[in-house]
Design a protein around this motif. Structure first.
Motif, short mmCIF file in Angstrom:
data_model
loop_
_atom_site.label_atom_id
_atom_site.label_comp_id
_atom_site.label_asym_id
_atom_site.label_seq_id
_atom_site.Cartn_x
_atom_site.Cartn_y
_atom_site.Cartn_z
N PRO A 127 0.83 -1.21 0.00
CA PRO A 127 0.00 0.00 0.00
C PRO A 127 0.86 1.26 0.00
O PRO A 127 1.97 1.27 0.54
CB PRO A 127 -0.80 -0.13 1.31
N LEU A 128 0.35 2.32 -0.61
CA LEU A 128 1.01 3.62 -0.53
C LEU A 128 0.85 4.22 0.86
O LEU A 128 -0.19 4.01 1.50
CB LEU A 128 0.39 4.59 -1.54
N GLY A 227 -4.99 6.92 -5.10
CA GLY A 227 -3.54 6.91 -5.09
C GLY A 227 -3.00 6.41 -6.42
O GLY A 227 -3.44 5.38 -6.94
N LEU A 228 -2.03 7.14 -6.98
CA LEU A 228 -1.44 6.80 -8.28
C LEU A 228 0.06 6.58 -8.10
O LEU A 228 0.80 7.51 -7.76
CB LEU A 228 -1.68 7.94 -9.29
N ASP A 229 0.51 5.36 -8.32
CA ASP A 229 1.94 5.03 -8.30
C ASP A 229 2.36 4.88 -9.76
O ASP A 229 2.15 3.86 -10.38
CB ASP A 229 2.15 3.74 -7.52
N VAL A 230 2.96 5.95 -10.31
CA VAL A 230 3.07 6.14 -11.76
C VAL A 230 4.50 5.95 -12.26
O VAL A 230 5.46 6.43 -11.64
CB VAL A 230 2.59 7.56 -12.14
N THR A 244 0.44 2.57 -14.23
CA THR A 244 0.07 3.05 -12.90
C THR A 244 -0.54 1.92 -12.07
O THR A 244 -1.39 1.18 -12.56
CB THR A 244 -0.95 4.20 -13.02
N VAL A 245 -0.11 1.83 -10.82
CA VAL A 245 -0.81 1.01 -9.85
C VAL A 245 -1.81 1.92 -9.13
O VAL A 245 -1.45 2.99 -8.64
CB VAL A 245 0.14 0.36 -8.83
N LEU A 246 -3.07 1.50 -9.10
CA LEU A 246 -4.15 2.29 -8.51
C LEU A 246 -4.38 1.87 -7.06
O LEU A 246 -4.49 0.67 -6.77
CB LEU A 246 -5.44 2.08 -9.31
N HIS A 247 -4.46 2.86 -6.17
CA HIS A 247 -4.66 2.59 -4.75
C HIS A 247 -5.86 3.37 -4.22
O HIS A 247 -6.15 4.48 -4.69
CB HIS A 247 -3.44 3.05 -3.94
N PRO A 252 -3.67 -1.31 -2.78
CA PRO A 252 -3.81 -1.39 -4.23
C PRO A 252 -5.09 -2.11 -4.64
O PRO A 252 -5.46 -3.11 -4.03
CB PRO A 252 -2.57 -2.17 -4.67
N PHE A 253 -5.77 -1.56 -5.67
CA PHE A 253 -7.00 -2.22 -6.13
C PHE A 253 -7.00 -2.45 -7.64
O PHE A 253 -7.94 -3.04 -8.16
CB PHE A 253 -8.24 -1.43 -5.73
N GLY A 254 -5.96 -2.02 -8.35
CA GLY A 254 -5.95 -2.24 -9.79
C GLY A 254 -4.76 -1.59 -10.46
O GLY A 254 -3.84 -1.07 -9.80
N ARG A 255 -4.77 -1.61 -11.77
CA ARG A 255 -3.70 -1.02 -12.58
C ARG A 255 -4.32 -0.32 -13.79
O ARG A 255 -5.40 -0.68 -14.25
CB ARG A 255 -2.70 -2.08 -13.05
N SER A 256 -3.57 0.67 -14.30
CA SER A 256 -4.00 1.33 -15.54
C SER A 256 -2.82 1.45 -16.48
O SER A 256 -1.66 1.52 -16.05
CB SER A 256 -4.60 2.71 -15.25
#
Length: 273
Positions: A127-128, A227-230, A244-247, A252-256
């Motif tokens: 998690p972020l 939250g965007l881990d880009v 991007t990993v989506l938080h 984390p709940f997904g990716r884009s």
């Protein structure tokens, strides 16, 4: 844009005009052109349409794929929804935004049957740190437009060109007079990932708009903060990728993924990213 939006602060991103007709407010204004809509709130509204189209208990949206078919003009438009592939446990639905007589964005959503998979649940991403552990991030210093103005941003340490971790939220509802669900709210900011850790300054010698947005959702997200881990990568022949990993505040709940068209603009000088 409607005339009242030039002087009054928008109270939502969109107005529902009825019969499948919609109107954007100044809050959707894009970062590349003043007369176009930012893809982020468009994604939120199309997510809303996918969720409401022939909804069935026991199935949820697991992937949303958006194709940007051209400039998305501000003002009035319609949305048409269809079922592309019906099924008992796997289903494909589609929502299409149409403006000035032509489709401008097409979103497809895979609905998958939900089951209890807690015995084998596992994550590869931590998690972020939460938004309360981040510093203010004034995105308007780099980007213009009503949509960016509508966001509150927080940035985590070690932010650099091409790599960054940012939290975003907004107080505006997606649709005027309507409570926005968590999924539409968070998907309505996800496209901003391409602008939070740019490799080059958007006012400099290069532009890098995305032509799609692919969202894969591991679970149903919750809350108001995205939250965007880009990571941003530029290739040697005019193509880039924003990954991007989506938080949410749970983890984390997904990716884009966004594919970028990378173009040099003559006669400009590159400022510091």
């Amino acid at each position: 844009m409607p005339a009242d939006d030039s002087t009054d602060k928008p109270v939502s991103y969109y107005r529902d005009l009825g019969d499948g007709r919609w109107e954007s407010t100044r809050a959707v204004q894009g970062a590349w052109n003043e007369h176009e809509q930012h893809m982020a709130p468009v994604t939120g509204l199309l997510t809303r349409a996918l969720l409401r189209h022939e909804a069935r208990p026991g199935l949820r949206l697991a992937r949303i794929g958006c194709e940007i078919l051209g400039l998305i003009p501000a003002g009035e438009f319609t949305i048409e929804t269809t079922t592309v592939r019906p099924g008992r446990t796997i289903e494909l639905v589609q929502a299409e935004m149409i403006a000035n007589g032509r489709p401008v964005v097409r979103a497809t959503g895979w609905r998958l049957a939900t089951t209890d998979s807690t015995p084998v649940t596992g994550l590869t991403v931590d998690p972020l740190p939460g938004p309360d552990q981040a510093e203010p991030y004034p995105m308007t210093e780099k980007w213009g437009g009503g949509f960016i103005e509508s966001l509150t941003g927080r940035v985590l340490p070690d932010h650099q060109p091409g790599r960054g971790r940012v939290w975003l939220t907004t107080d505006l509802p997606l649709v005027e007079g309507e409570k926005t669900g968590a999924l539409e709210h968070l998907m309505g900011m996800a496209d901003a990932a391409n602008g939070v850790a740019t490799r080059v300054h958007p006012a400099g010698g290069w532009i890098f708009p995305n032509v799609d947005l692919q969202l894969h959702l591991l679970r149903e997200p919750v809350g108001a903060w995205l939250g965007l881990d880009v990571s941003v990568d530029f290739g040697p022949d005019g193509v880039g990728i924003t990954s991007t990993v989506l938080h949410d505040e749970i983890g984390p709940f997904g990716r884009s993924l966004q594919i970028l068209t990378l173009r040099e603009m003559p006669g400009t000088q590159q400022p510091t990213p």
